[in-house]
Design an enzyme around this catalytic site. Sequence first.
Site, PDB file in Angstrom:
ATOM      1  N   PHE A 112       0.856  -1.192   0.000  1.00  0.00           N
ATOM      2  CA  PHE A 112       0.000   0.000   0.000  1.00  0.00           C
ATOM      3  C   PHE A 112       0.893   1.243   0.000  1.00  0.00           C
ATOM      4  O   PHE A 112       0.737   2.152   0.791  1.00  0.00           O
ATOM      5  CB  PHE A 112      -0.946  -0.038   1.214  1.00  0.00           C
ATOM      6  CG  PHE A 112      -2.145   0.866   1.069  1.00  0.00           C
ATOM      7  CD1 PHE A 112      -2.990   0.775  -0.023  1.00  0.00           C
ATOM      8  CD2 PHE A 112      -2.428   1.817   2.038  1.00  0.00           C
ATOM      9  CE1 PHE A 112      -4.098   1.609  -0.152  1.00  0.00           C
ATOM     10  CE2 PHE A 112      -3.541   2.659   1.920  1.00  0.00           C
ATOM     11  CZ  PHE A 112      -4.369   2.552   0.820  1.00  0.00           C
ATOM     12  N   VAL A 150       6.598  -0.904 -17.482  1.00  0.00           N
ATOM     13  CA  VAL A 150       7.412  -0.178 -18.459  1.00  0.00           C
ATOM     14  C   VAL A 150       6.754   1.169 -18.747  1.00  0.00           C
ATOM     15  O   VAL A 150       5.622   1.220 -19.202  1.00  0.00           O
ATOM     16  CB  VAL A 150       7.577  -0.975 -19.775  1.00  0.00           C
ATOM     17  CG1 VAL A 150       8.556  -0.286 -20.705  1.00  0.00           C
ATOM     18  CG2 VAL A 150       8.048  -2.394 -19.494  1.00  0.00           C
ATOM     19  N   LYS A 177       8.706  -4.636 -11.381  1.00  0.00           N
ATOM     20  CA  LYS A 177       9.493  -5.101 -12.533  1.00  0.00           C
ATOM     21  C   LYS A 177      10.209  -6.428 -12.295  1.00  0.00           C
ATOM     22  O   LYS A 177      10.490  -7.162 -13.238  1.00  0.00           O
ATOM     23  CB  LYS A 177      10.529  -4.034 -12.909  1.00  0.00           C
ATOM     24  CG  LYS A 177       9.904  -2.883 -13.657  1.00  0.00           C
ATOM     25  CD  LYS A 177      10.729  -1.628 -13.546  1.00  0.00           C
ATOM     26  CE  LYS A 177      10.466  -0.972 -12.231  1.00  0.00           C
ATOM     27  NZ  LYS A 177      10.607   0.447 -12.157  1.00  0.00           N
ATOM     28  N   ASP A 196      17.213  -0.365 -13.709  1.00  0.00           N
ATOM     29  CA  ASP A 196      15.777  -0.194 -13.934  1.00  0.00           C
ATOM     30  C   ASP A 196      15.474  -0.257 -15.443  1.00  0.00           C
ATOM     31  O   ASP A 196      14.562  -0.968 -15.871  1.00  0.00           O
ATOM     32  CB  ASP A 196      15.326   1.149 -13.330  1.00  0.00           C
ATOM     33  CG  ASP A 196      13.892   1.468 -13.656  1.00  0.00           C
ATOM     34  OD1 ASP A 196      12.996   0.849 -13.067  1.00  0.00           O
ATOM     35  OD2 ASP A 196      13.659   2.326 -14.530  1.00  0.00           O
ATOM     36  N   GLY A 251       9.874  11.623  -6.014  1.00  0.00           N
ATOM     37  CA  GLY A 251       9.251  10.290  -6.096  1.00  0.00           C
ATOM     38  C   GLY A 251       9.535   9.560  -7.399  1.00  0.00           C
ATOM     39  O   GLY A 251       8.874   8.568  -7.705  1.00  0.00           O
ATOM     40  N   GLY A 277       5.703   8.130 -11.250  1.00  0.00           N
ATOM     41  CA  GLY A 277       4.825   9.014 -10.474  1.00  0.00           C
ATOM     42  C   GLY A 277       3.658   8.272  -9.880  1.00  0.00           C
ATOM     43  O   GLY A 277       3.273   7.192 -10.345  1.00  0.00           O
ATOM     44  N   GLU A 301      13.845   4.913  -7.561  1.00  0.00           N
ATOM     45  CA  GLU A 301      13.526   3.687  -6.834  1.00  0.00           C
ATOM     46  C   GLU A 301      13.970   3.847  -5.381  1.00  0.00           C
ATOM     47  O   GLU A 301      14.784   4.733  -5.067  1.00  0.00           O
ATOM     48  CB  GLU A 301      14.271   2.501  -7.463  1.00  0.00           C
ATOM     49  CG  GLU A 301      13.887   2.222  -8.901  1.00  0.00           C
ATOM     50  CD  GLU A 301      12.426   1.805  -9.078  1.00  0.00           C
ATOM     51  OE1 GLU A 301      11.968   0.907  -8.373  1.00  0.00           O
ATOM     52  OE2 GLU A 301      11.733   2.405  -9.918  1.00  0.00           O
ATOM     53  N   LYS A 306      13.431  -3.102 -17.755  1.00  0.00           N
ATOM     54  CA  LYS A 306      12.389  -2.751 -18.727  1.00  0.00           C
ATOM     55  C   LYS A 306      12.698  -3.316 -20.116  1.00  0.00           C
ATOM     56  O   LYS A 306      11.785  -3.784 -20.804  1.00  0.00           O
ATOM     57  CB  LYS A 306      12.203  -1.235 -18.774  1.00  0.00           C
ATOM     58  CG  LYS A 306      11.552  -0.705 -17.494  1.00  0.00           C
ATOM     59  CD  LYS A 306      11.661   0.796 -17.369  1.00  0.00           C
ATOM     60  CE  LYS A 306      11.021   1.302 -16.077  1.00  0.00           C
ATOM     61  NZ  LYS A 306      11.399   2.661 -15.722  1.00  0.00           N
TER      62      LYS A 306
HETATM   63  N1  HSE Z   1      12.552   4.785 -11.002  1.00  0.00           N
HETATM   64  C1  HSE Z   1      11.799   4.599 -12.196  1.00  0.00           C
HETATM   65  C2  HSE Z   1      12.138   5.712 -13.175  1.00  0.00           C
HETATM   66  C3  HSE Z   1      10.345   4.595 -11.854  1.00  0.00           C
HETATM   67  O1  HSE Z   1      12.796   6.664 -12.759  1.00  0.00           O
HETATM   68  O2  HSE Z   1      11.816   5.619 -14.342  1.00  0.00           O
HETATM   69  C4  HSE Z   1       9.463   4.017 -12.896  1.00  0.00           C
HETATM   70  O3  HSE Z   1       9.819   2.727 -13.258  1.00  0.00           O
END
Ligand code: HSE
Length: 338
Positions: free
Chosen positions: A8, A150, A123, A218, A204, A319, A207, A222
């Site tokens: 959550f 993604v 992911k 990251d 935000g 976001g 990660e 993807k």
């Molecule tokens: N940390 C990732 C980014 C969040 O900055 O794209 C979304 O996957």
Amino acid sequence: MRLLFIGFGTVVQGLSELIIQKQEQLKAEYDLDLTVVGISDMFKGSLYSPNGIDLKQALEAVRNGDLKSLPNQFAGDAPAMIAEADADMMVEATYTDIKTGEPATSHIRAALSRKMHVTTSNKGPVALFLPELKKLADENDVKFLYEGTVISGTPLLNLIRETLAGSHISQIKGILNGTTNYILSEMEEGKPYEEVLKKAQELGYAEAVPDVDVLGWDALAKITILANAVFGVNMKPDEFACEGITNISNEDIARAKAEGKRYKLIGSLKRDDDKVVGRVGPEQIDLSHPLAGVMGATNAVTITTDTLGDVTIVGPGAGRIETGFSILIDIIHAGGKR
Ligand code: HSE
């Protein structure tokens, strides 16, 4: 449709806001009546009520701390809730572990085996185990959906799966990580790396452990998801070369700019016959190239097809509401009537 929320955090809180806001629209347009029967969060606490949890109350409670003082407390952990709950779809949004995919993968296997549809923005499980999880979903006659893994709610996977159906795709290339694109954009203004990384965390985008972003992992997750989902292979993240942005200085960025170029962290995949090759790494893109103008946390991906040539999709890649929306798309696809 009865939903179970495992995790959550920000994504599911964004989704909850959308569910509250769009309740009437979902009923009117998709004949979709959503009831959240369970919430399980390792830190914030767990609630279960077959009659539905008051989402406004839950959001208010986490804004002030946790869920632990609300009615309908559930004593067990996430696996216990998945094993016992009566739900149609599980939303898996615990933290991403790109190396093991756990604990999310175990949660997903358990929910699919209990014939719940599953959507996730996580992911790890999708990059590591997509073919297995898809098979398990098929065997149980339920859906395993992962649009948010993604470029969050910007509908890249749905675009390829549905709107470009029948096209042969030979290449996918783009800016797949918002944090690093934001950092590179701000560094071009002369701001130091550490300062802009901190800001990306505050906003935000990053990660929980920002190494995942700046070292390229990251974006690597993807491209692995895209390779397996779009090209139907069974590849693992370590089969792709990966380099992050940590070796790029403000001076490198200024020098590139003086030469009419801009650094971008690019993830790319190419299909040659049956072989798929790909990489993640910084590239100096010509300023006239469409990807060079994509700044801040925005993502952009160019898909090369035999039918339309290049198709480029640009949109938010991270976001709270944006990723919450990606989950809503999957819920509508699993349970809505269109
Ligand atoms: N940390 C990732 C980014 C969040 O900055 O794209 C979304 O996957």
